[in-house]
Design a protein around this motif. Sequence first.
Motif, mmCIF file in Angstrom:
data_model
loop_
_atom_site.group_PDB
_atom_site.id
_atom_site.type_symbol
_atom_site.label_atom_id
_atom_site.label_comp_id
_atom_site.label_asym_id
_atom_site.label_seq_id
_atom_site.Cartn_x
_atom_site.Cartn_y
_atom_site.Cartn_z
ATOM 1 N N ARG A 1 0.828 -1.206 0.000
ATOM 2 C CA ARG A 1 0.000 0.000 0.000
ATOM 3 C C ARG A 1 0.866 1.262 0.000
ATOM 4 N NH1 ARG A 1 -5.861 -0.118 0.191
ATOM 5 N NH2 ARG A 1 -6.334 -2.292 -0.284
ATOM 6 N N ALA A 2 1.967 1.231 0.749
ATOM 7 C CA ALA A 2 2.865 2.382 0.748
ATOM 8 C C ALA A 2 3.516 2.549 -0.618
ATOM 9 C CB ALA A 2 3.926 2.203 1.832
ATOM 10 N N LYS A 3 3.965 1.452 -1.192
ATOM 11 C CA LYS A 3 4.613 1.495 -2.500
ATOM 12 C C LYS A 3 3.682 2.054 -3.571
ATOM 13 C CE LYS A 3 6.893 -1.543 -5.860
ATOM 14 N NZ LYS A 3 7.332 -2.938 -6.143
ATOM 15 N N ASN A 4 2.406 1.688 -3.497
ATOM 16 C CA ASN A 4 1.429 2.114 -4.506
ATOM 17 C C ASN A 4 0.655 3.359 -4.091
ATOM 18 O OD1 ASN A 4 1.981 -0.089 -6.301
ATOM 19 N ND2 ASN A 4 0.851 -1.427 -4.905
ATOM 20 N N GLN A 5 1.078 3.986 -2.976
ATOM 21 C CA GLN A 5 0.448 5.216 -2.477
ATOM 22 C C GLN A 5 -1.054 5.036 -2.276
ATOM 23 O OE1 GLN A 5 1.844 8.906 -4.295
ATOM 24 N NE2 GLN A 5 3.503 7.801 -5.304
ATOM 25 N N GLN A 6 -1.388 3.960 -1.575
ATOM 26 C CA GLN A 6 -2.779 3.665 -1.266
ATOM 27 C C GLN A 6 -2.976 3.628 0.250
ATOM 28 O OE1 GLN A 6 -3.055 -0.135 -3.203
ATOM 29 N NE2 GLN A 6 -3.809 0.724 -5.124
ATOM 30 N N PRO A 7 -4.178 3.930 0.719
ATOM 31 C CA PRO A 7 -4.429 3.887 2.162
ATOM 32 C C PRO A 7 -4.475 2.454 2.683
ATOM 33 C CG PRO A 7 -6.458 4.340 0.989
ATOM 34 C CD PRO A 7 -5.362 4.375 -0.042
ATOM 35 N N ILE A 8 -4.268 2.309 3.955
ATOM 36 C CA ILE A 8 -4.286 0.997 4.604
ATOM 37 C C ILE A 8 -5.729 0.549 4.829
ATOM 38 C CG2 ILE A 8 -3.671 -0.248 6.717
ATOM 39 C CD1 ILE A 8 -1.352 1.812 6.976
ATOM 40 N N ALA A 9 -6.008 -0.701 4.547
ATOM 41 C CA ALA A 9 -7.333 -1.285 4.798
ATOM 42 C C ALA A 9 -7.332 -1.882 6.206
ATOM 43 C CB ALA A 9 -7.660 -2.335 3.747
ATOM 44 N N TRP A 10 -7.583 -1.035 7.196
ATOM 45 C CA TRP A 10 -7.470 -1.470 8.591
ATOM 46 C C TRP A 10 -8.472 -2.562 8.956
ATOM 47 C CZ3 TRP A 10 -3.381 -0.154 11.411
ATOM 48 C CH2 TRP A 10 -2.644 0.980 11.026
ATOM 49 N N ASP A 11 -9.581 -2.616 8.237
ATOM 50 C CA ASP A 11 -10.596 -3.629 8.538
ATOM 51 C C ASP A 11 -10.501 -4.842 7.613
ATOM 52 O OD1 ASP A 11 -11.745 -2.120 10.607
ATOM 53 O OD2 ASP A 11 -12.936 -0.957 9.171
ATOM 54 N N GLY A 12 -9.408 -4.952 6.889
ATOM 55 C CA GLY A 12 -9.236 -6.058 5.964
ATOM 56 C C GLY A 12 -8.845 -7.355 6.649
ATOM 57 N N ASP A 13 -8.704 -8.400 5.846
ATOM 58 C CA ASP A 13 -8.446 -9.737 6.368
ATOM 59 C C ASP A 13 -7.110 -9.824 7.111
ATOM 60 O OD1 ASP A 13 -9.080 -12.688 6.451
ATOM 61 O OD2 ASP A 13 -7.202 -12.761 5.336
ATOM 62 N N ALA A 14 -6.076 -9.153 6.600
ATOM 63 C CA ALA A 14 -4.754 -9.244 7.232
ATOM 64 C C ALA A 14 -4.787 -8.707 8.654
ATOM 65 C CB ALA A 14 -3.720 -8.488 6.394
ATOM 66 N N HIS A 15 -5.374 -7.530 8.838
ATOM 67 C CA HIS A 15 -5.427 -6.947 10.178
ATOM 68 C C HIS A 15 -6.363 -7.731 11.093
ATOM 69 C CE1 HIS A 15 -3.665 -3.576 7.948
ATOM 70 N NE2 HIS A 15 -3.126 -3.242 9.092
ATOM 71 N N ARG A 16 -7.428 -8.269 10.537
ATOM 72 C CA ARG A 16 -8.344 -9.083 11.360
ATOM 73 C C ARG A 16 -7.620 -10.309 11.898
ATOM 74 N NH1 ARG A 16 -10.543 -13.589 10.450
ATOM 75 N NH2 ARG A 16 -10.080 -13.536 8.210
ATOM 76 N N ARG A 17 -6.852 -10.975 11.050
ATOM 77 C CA ARG A 17 -6.118 -12.163 11.499
ATOM 78 C C ARG A 17 -5.114 -11.809 12.593
ATOM 79 N NH1 ARG A 17 -3.233 -14.522 6.555
ATOM 80 N NH2 ARG A 17 -2.397 -15.920 8.165
ATOM 81 N N LEU A 18 -4.438 -10.668 12.447
ATOM 82 C CA LEU A 18 -3.472 -10.283 13.472
ATOM 83 C C LEU A 18 -4.173 -9.934 14.778
ATOM 84 C CD1 LEU A 18 -0.535 -9.824 14.204
ATOM 85 C CD2 LEU A 18 -0.772 -7.455 13.411
ATOM 86 N N ARG A 19 -5.319 -9.256 14.695
ATOM 87 C CA ARG A 19 -6.070 -8.933 15.925
ATOM 88 C C ARG A 19 -6.486 -10.211 16.629
ATOM 89 N NH1 ARG A 19 -8.260 -4.724 12.668
ATOM 90 N NH2 ARG A 19 -10.061 -5.995 12.117
ATOM 91 N N GLU A 20 -6.927 -11.203 15.872
ATOM 92 C CA GLU A 20 -7.331 -12.469 16.478
ATOM 93 C C GLU A 20 -6.150 -13.183 17.119
ATOM 94 O OE1 GLU A 20 -9.117 -14.557 13.263
ATOM 95 O OE2 GLU A 20 -11.029 -13.463 13.377
ATOM 96 N N ALA A 21 -4.982 -13.102 16.477
ATOM 97 C CA ALA A 21 -3.793 -13.757 17.023
ATOM 98 C C ALA A 21 -3.289 -13.056 18.274
ATOM 99 C CB ALA A 21 -2.687 -13.801 15.966
#
Length: 247
Positions: free
Chosen positions: A215-235
Amino acid sequence: MSLLRAARLARSAEPFLASGGFKSERCAGCRLRPSHCMCALRPSVPTRAGVCLLMADIEPLKPTNTGWLIADVVADTFAFGWARTEVDPALLALLADPQWQPCVVFPGQYAAPERVVTAVQPAHADGGKRPLFILFDATWAEARKMFRRSPYLDRLPVLSLQPEQITQYKLRNSGREDHFCTSEVAAMCMSLAGEHAVEQTLEAYLAVFTHHYLRAKNQQPIAWDGDAHRRLREARGPQTTHPVSFS
């Protein structure tokens, strides 16, 4: 990891420029743009297992390096620069420490059959030594050279992993789905040691790092509610995440 990176930078005659990445200011902690910093997400999971990283010369400088993800999650992570002609005395002392049972993680076909193992004693076994996984943090070509030219490792067992999945790493392309990044290898080792919470956290943390980096490389905002962050919150368990504004 940060000390090793600083030492390597101090030896550089010119600034290190990563190919294919972004050239703007980076956070000193996670090496991402400050707008995409993930330092606040840093997890730590209790474990008796340890990881020893033997790092190729410029690996600590690469922003796509995943060894630092292991160091964030696993408290007993040790990092050493690898050189053919000399060995850090602290590395030899670590390998001789009686609390640890070190093993070299490498494909079994490159080692003598009598050295190869496919299982380790669980990390929390009563009265047992603590597993110490020695990983070559390098490209595949570099890792093969390091394995052949490290005679001080010859007395140690070689843990040959038998992965059933393919790599999920997207920041470098080796052209092989059976070549894994360093944090993926560490997660597989933790699974063998019965440290499944560490395994799941490493997998989720890598996914978050990949998301932030791309996202940083492509100058896009972070998807805080996406699958990656959800998995980390669960872990990590229930914690509050504060989104960082994109600029």
